[in-house]
Design an enzyme around this catalytic site. Structure first.
Site, PDB file in Angstrom:
ATOM      1  N   ASP A 166       0.585  -0.873  -0.032  1.00  0.00           N
ATOM      2  CA  ASP A 166      -0.178   0.334   0.017  1.00  0.00           C
ATOM      3  C   ASP A 166       0.873   1.202  -0.208  1.00  0.00           C
ATOM      4  OD1 ASP A 166      -2.875  -1.756   0.034  1.00  0.00           O
ATOM      5  OD2 ASP A 166      -2.746  -1.102   2.346  1.00  0.00           O
TER       6      ASP A 166
ATOM      7  N   ASP B 164     -13.646  -5.604  -2.202  1.00  0.00           N
ATOM      8  CA  ASP B 164     -14.259  -5.837  -0.900  1.00  0.00           C
ATOM      9  C   ASP B 164     -15.069  -6.388  -0.305  1.00  0.00           C
ATOM     10  OD1 ASP B 164     -11.331  -4.870  -0.800  1.00  0.00           O
ATOM     11  OD2 ASP B 164     -12.177  -2.935  -0.351  1.00  0.00           O
TER      12      ASP B 164
END
Lengths: 262, 204
Positions: free
Chosen positions: A11, A130
């Site tokens: 990330d 997600d």
């Protein structure tokens, strides 16, 4: 025969690699190029760079990181984070991405998948979803887990493939950061429902978790971040374990005697 | 000087740097004149065959590539850049390709995950100089839904299995092509690019 892939996710925010738990509690962990080179050396089969800022300034820094990585690393790079238009997909591909993942914006505007796949080919368009356990099923959530939708996870995966996605990433918000294993049953349901590769994400803690999701979960690849970034596991540890359990894994020149591959 | 042909086909950085690591001057170009003046050509590529052919044609690159191959200069096609060497592709209807290597590009069968995406073993058929120092069975990175099927088995240099056994490296003389991406295949891939550069040096 295809070898199962071990994917390391980085990330990136403001040019640095960050790790959070359940999409919160940001904590800086290092320079993306250095980390990427280390994972390449360890034998990671693929790297994912996720731009978690996606502001204009953040995106420029991200593109710079991506360009430098693509010049130094010779394994597949997938990128994602805030991708809104096919032109942004193109910009990321030109900067060195092999695949681009779409998530929240694809829910808001499914034609993003279709148009991008038409222009650049399904093989480089990844639908990342997600998902959150809710009652007797899993629903799709957006905006990094903050917003629930009415979409059923299995339905959305099938729709994504119809629209042209060439790979599906199933990221369990419930499992993310827990280190208690991947979300097994939903990953398997999706892997059996779609004809394209499925990547499991969220929950890796120990080598058995990788084996379980690849074999029982029918995932084509397992993605992890935290366990690798903090050195709790290394890629070779995971691959040695998988090999010990009878799976065929990829070993690179650095990790083997000539002719030993397989 | 080696030319990497740019026809708007996505990521060219990795292959260009992989070739430069092998110690060769590389120019990335869509200019047919530069392609003609190069000592060897690499055509990378992802996407669909029809788009690739159209993009090459629109830029006037088809005659430049064919002249270069006919004059005996080394050629390496990667993925789509390899598939266009065949006679035609079945992707999205029938599309004519360059017909440098007679044969057809067909879709991978049902029953396995398509795209074929990931690392898979490449088994050599004979001792081609492209494979110097690389063990047969080494893993390379694939991402594709269609595969090349040359008419002549002598054009098949390596095989890979995914649902079926298909040619993953093809070639004839100094014309070579890989279905996998050497620029994405770690150290074995870099070695293959170095071997191609070595073949170019010997041909010069």
């Amino acid at each position: 025969m295809l070898t199962p892939r071990i994917i390391v996710c980085l990330d990136v925010a403001r040019g640095k690699v960050i790790r959070g738990t359940k999409f919160s509690a940001d904590r800086e962990v290092g320079d993306p190029i250095t980390l990427a080179a280390e994972y390449n050396h360890q034998g990671a089969d693929e790297l994912v760079f996720y731009d978690i800022t996606a502001s204009a300034e953040g995106r420029s820094l991200f593109i710079d990181v991506l360009e430098r990585c693509a010049e130094q690393l010779f394994i597949p790079l997938t990128v994602g984070g805030g991708v809104r238009t096919p032109d942004e997909v193109k910009r990321l591909l030109r900067a060195g991405a092999d695949k681009v993942s779409v998530n929240t914006q694809a829910v808001a505007n499914p034609s993003l998948i279709h148009e991008s796949a038409q222009r650049f080919g399904s093989q480089c368009i990844v639908l990342s979803m997600d998902i959150l356990h809710q009652g007797d099923h899993y629903c799709v959530v957006t905006h990094g887990g903050r917003q629930r939708t009415d979409l059923d996870a299995v339905d959305w995966a099938k729709r994504g493939v119809e629209l042209g996605a060439g790979e599906i990433v199933v990221n369990s918000i419930d499992a993310d950061g827990t280190k208690e294993g991947y979300a097994l049953s939903i990953t398997r349901q999706i892997a059996e429902a779609v004809p394209v590769p499925v990547v499991a994400s969220g929950g890796a803690g120990k080598p058995e978790d990788f084996y379980t999701i690849l074999v029982e979960g029918r995932a084509d690849a397992a993605l992890a971040a935290g366990v690798f970034h903090y050195g709790e596991l290394t890629v070779p540890q995971v691959k040695d374990y998988l090999k010990h359990r009878g799976l065929s894994v990829r070993l690179d020149i650095a990790g083997l005697q000539q002719g030993e591959e397989n | 000087m080696l030319a990497v042909v740019d026809y708007d086909a996505g990521n060219l950085r990795s292959i260009t740097h992989g070739l430069r690591l092998a110690g060769v001057d590389v120019v990335i170009t869509s200019d047919p004149a530069l392609v003609r003046s190069a000592t060897a050509i690499v055509v990378p590529g992802v996407g669909a065959a029809s788009d690739t052919m159209r993009n090459l044609e629109q830029r006037g690159l088809v005659p430049a590539i064919l002249e270069s191959i006919e004059s005996g200069k080394p050629f390496l096609g990667v993925c789509m850049g390899m598939q266009v060497l065949l006679t035609y592709s079945e992707e999205g209807g029938l599309h004519n390709c360059l017909n440098v290597l007679p044969g057809v590009v067909s879709r991978l069968p049902e029953g396995v995950k398509v795209p074929h995406m990931g690392w898979n073993q490449v088994r050599h058929q004979g001792n081609h100089p492209l494979f110097t120092g690389i063990p047969s069975g080494a893993n390379f990175y694939f991402v594709h839904s269609f595969y090349p099927n040359p008419s002549s088995t002598s054009d098949v240099l390596a095989l890979t299995e995914h649902g079926i056994t298909f040619p993953s490296v093809i070639g004839q003389g100094l014309v070579m092509g890989t279905q996998f991406h050497p620029e994405k295949s770690g150290n074995w891939g870099l070695r293959l690019l170095r071997n191609f550069v070595e073949i170019c040096r010997e041909a010069a």
